[in-house]
Each structure stands twice: as C-alpha cells, then as structure tokens.
Enzyme design. Structure first.
Site, PDB file in Angstrom:
ATOM      1  N   LYS A 173       0.829  -1.218   0.000  1.00 46.10           N
ATOM      2  CA  LYS A 173       0.000   0.000   0.000  1.00 46.10           C
ATOM      3  C   LYS A 173       0.855   1.257   0.000  1.00 46.10           C
ATOM      4  CE  LYS A 173       0.496   1.241   4.553  1.00 46.10           C
ATOM      5  NZ  LYS A 173       0.641   2.563   5.191  1.00 46.10           N
ATOM      6  N   THR A 214      -3.814   5.528   3.019  1.00 49.17           N
ATOM      7  CA  THR A 214      -2.486   6.013   2.664  1.00 49.17           C
ATOM      8  C   THR A 214      -2.465   6.656   1.280  1.00 49.17           C
ATOM      9  OG1 THR A 214      -1.650   4.134   3.940  1.00 49.17           O
ATOM     10  CG2 THR A 214      -0.052   5.363   2.666  1.00 49.17           C
TER      11      THR A 214
END
Length: 331
Positions: free
Chosen positions: A191, A248
């Site tokens: 991620k 994120t």
C-alpha cells in the site's frame, strides 16, 4: 498489562499514548533528550507537535530498563523496518525474563533480502519468542488524539493475538485478530508503494477518475502478490489491505502520498526525503516488492512504474503515459 514500546517516533509515541490510557506503558527513546522531554512535558514536539500525551505515559532512554519492564508482557517495536532486526537481537540478548510476545508496528519489505517483517523476526529470534504484527489504516496523529481507528493483530499464536487485543482494544481503538500474517504484511508493504503512485497521479492533476483506477488496479496487484505468497483474499480486502491502501493513498497525512505529489512536481527524491523528516517506507521497499513479484511471476505494472520514477529512469509523466499505453485485457 505491562508493555514497552521501543521507538519514540510519531507512531511509537501515538501507540504508547493509547496503551497508557489503560495499561502500564513505557516508551523507549534512543535520544536521552527526547525521553526527558516526554517525561517532563508530556509531549513529543518533534514528531507529534501540539499533541498532549497522557501523564501516565512513562519514557526512558535506558534500553535495559525498558526490556525489563516488558518481561512477561509485550515488547512493541515501533521503529522503521530497518530497525526491526536490531531490536529483536537486543531484546533477545537482554538479561532477565523475556517478554511474553514481541510485536512490530513497522511495515515494508527488507530491501536486501525481500523478507517480510515476520521473516526478519524469525531469522533473529532464536530461540523463538511468540511474535506478530499490528497493522491497519492509522495515522499517528489521529491515534494520539484519541480519534477512532481499527487495526488487525496478526500472529500464528492465538495467545499473542489475544494479548495484542488486550493491550490495544480499548477507548476509540478496535483490534481484530487474524492468523494471516503474510496477508497483513503484504498489505502493509504494498500500500505504501501504491500511495506513491496515487500521489503522482494527483500531483499531475489526472483527476478523481484516475485516482479510483489507480487504487483499484493497485489493490489487484496487492492481491495477486499476497495470494502468491500464501495470504488470503479476505485479508487483502480488509483493514490491513484495502483499508490501509485507501487511507495512505488519499489521506493528506500520508508520507508516501506526499512523496508522490512532490515527484510529480519534478522535485529530486533526495530533496523530498530530506524535507519530509520522517521515513516513507514505500521508497525503501518498492524495489523489493518488484523483486518478489518477478520471483513469483506476478505482473505489477503500477509498482514497476513507481520503481522507474524512484530510480530516476523516467519522469512521473512518462511513467503514467506507459501505463496508459498498456494493451486492453480482462479485469
């Protein structure tokens, strides 16, 4: 419950502050001056400026004292991934009783070996101490402020999963248990790379449609790699995978997204990292993710594009152009 948190950066301080609201928590800082400030001012102005820490939170720069405090309880490693091996070795070598479990908060892949965090820990923890990861969508500042969040406690040991929940599942934090350590760690590593890609897209002004496409196709890359390594689909679709990616890739507090935004502006990577003041794990582990993908025959074009930009092999706009030229295929 007694627990020691090793690493007084933003995330370690935030989790120590949260734990101290219900437990006997001790925060270890490498720098004596920082430990003194946390003790005396109940604040960490360098990493969490403007956030008041609980008076119950203790702090020290004495590693032996922190290790002794964790005896029979939890030792929580909150350094960047680069510090995980060192802390495992130091904890194993500390005299006296050992912790009942070692937990890491770091995310990423070791560049030199392409090892996931649990593989690094297994390499260093001989004889073995029960160990696991605590991961999920969480910005340090929001956790330190007591805002709601949900994490995943991952370990092969049921007892440690329950201990992690006991330590952190209180006040505004929910902690779910999982035995899929590989899936949780792959989600946490990939991620960050994808957040750099999304930052690049946003920085180039490609729009919300492009952002949705990058996040969705990035999740597909994450899932392909995670499944190839033995992770489970439901893990990668949950908090530690999709949840952490959404946060994120889109949140303004994301360091990795910030790197992407600045790369899109043409800033040199060295300057970006110097100004950031914090570790952006996506930069360190992007190449390792690509190596793992190639080793397992997994196609990860977004990750490869990010690697090219980070290595200075192509400009951000050229990397996007290459992605747009890819042949059509079945989703």
């Amino acid at each position: 419950m007694k627990l020691s948190i090793f690493g007084a950066g933003a995330w370690g301080t935030a989790m120590a502050a949260h734990a101290a609201r219900s437990h006997d928590a001790l925060l270890w800082a490498r720098e004596p001056a920082l430990a003194a400030v946390i003790r005396g001012e109940h604040a960490n102005p360098h990493y969490l400026a403007g956030v008041a820490l609980p008076e119950a939170l203790q702090a020290t720069d004495d590693f032996a004292a922190a290790a002794a405090h964790a005896a029979g309880g939890l030792a929580v490693i909150a350094t960047p991934l680069s510090g995980l091996a060192e802390l495992c070795v130091r904890l194993l070598g500390a005299g006296g009783a050992k912790p009942a479990g070692i937990v890491w908060l770091c995310k990423g892949i070791e560049p030199e070996t392409s090892f996931l965090p649990h593989q690094i820990a297994a390499r260093e923890l001989q004889p073995a101490i029960p160990s696991g990861a605590l991961s999920g969508p969480s910005f340090a500042r929001e956790v330190a402020l007591g805002l709601p969040c949900a994490l995943v406690a991952a370990s092969a040991e049921e007892g440690l999963r329950k201990a992690m929940q006991q330590a952190f599942h209180h006040h505004a934090m929910r902690v779910y248990a999982s035995d899929d350590l590989v899936g949780v760690e792959i989600g946490g590593a990939v991620k960050n790379v994808l957040a750099i890609a999304t930052g690049i897209g946003d920085g180039l002004g490609l729009g919300f449609n492009a952002r949705a496409a990058l996040v969705t196709r990035g999740l597909a890359e994450m899932a392909r790699l995670g499944l190839a390594l033995g992770g489970r689909a439901e893990t990668l679709q949950g908090l530690a995978g999709m949840g952490d990616l959404l946060l994120t890739a889109t949140g303004d507090l994301s360091r990795n997204r910030t790197v992407g935004l600045k790369l899109a502006d043409g800033e040199p990577l060295e300057k970006i990292l110097a100004e950031l003041g914090h570790v952006a794990e996506g930069v360190r582990c992007a190449a390792a993710v690509k190596v793992l993908a190639q080793r397992h025959g997994i196609e990860m074009p977004i990750t490869s594009a990010v690697c090219g930009v980070l290595a200075g092999e192509c400009a951000a706009s050229d990397a996007v152009a290459l992605l747009l030229k890819r042949d059509p295929r079945i989703e």
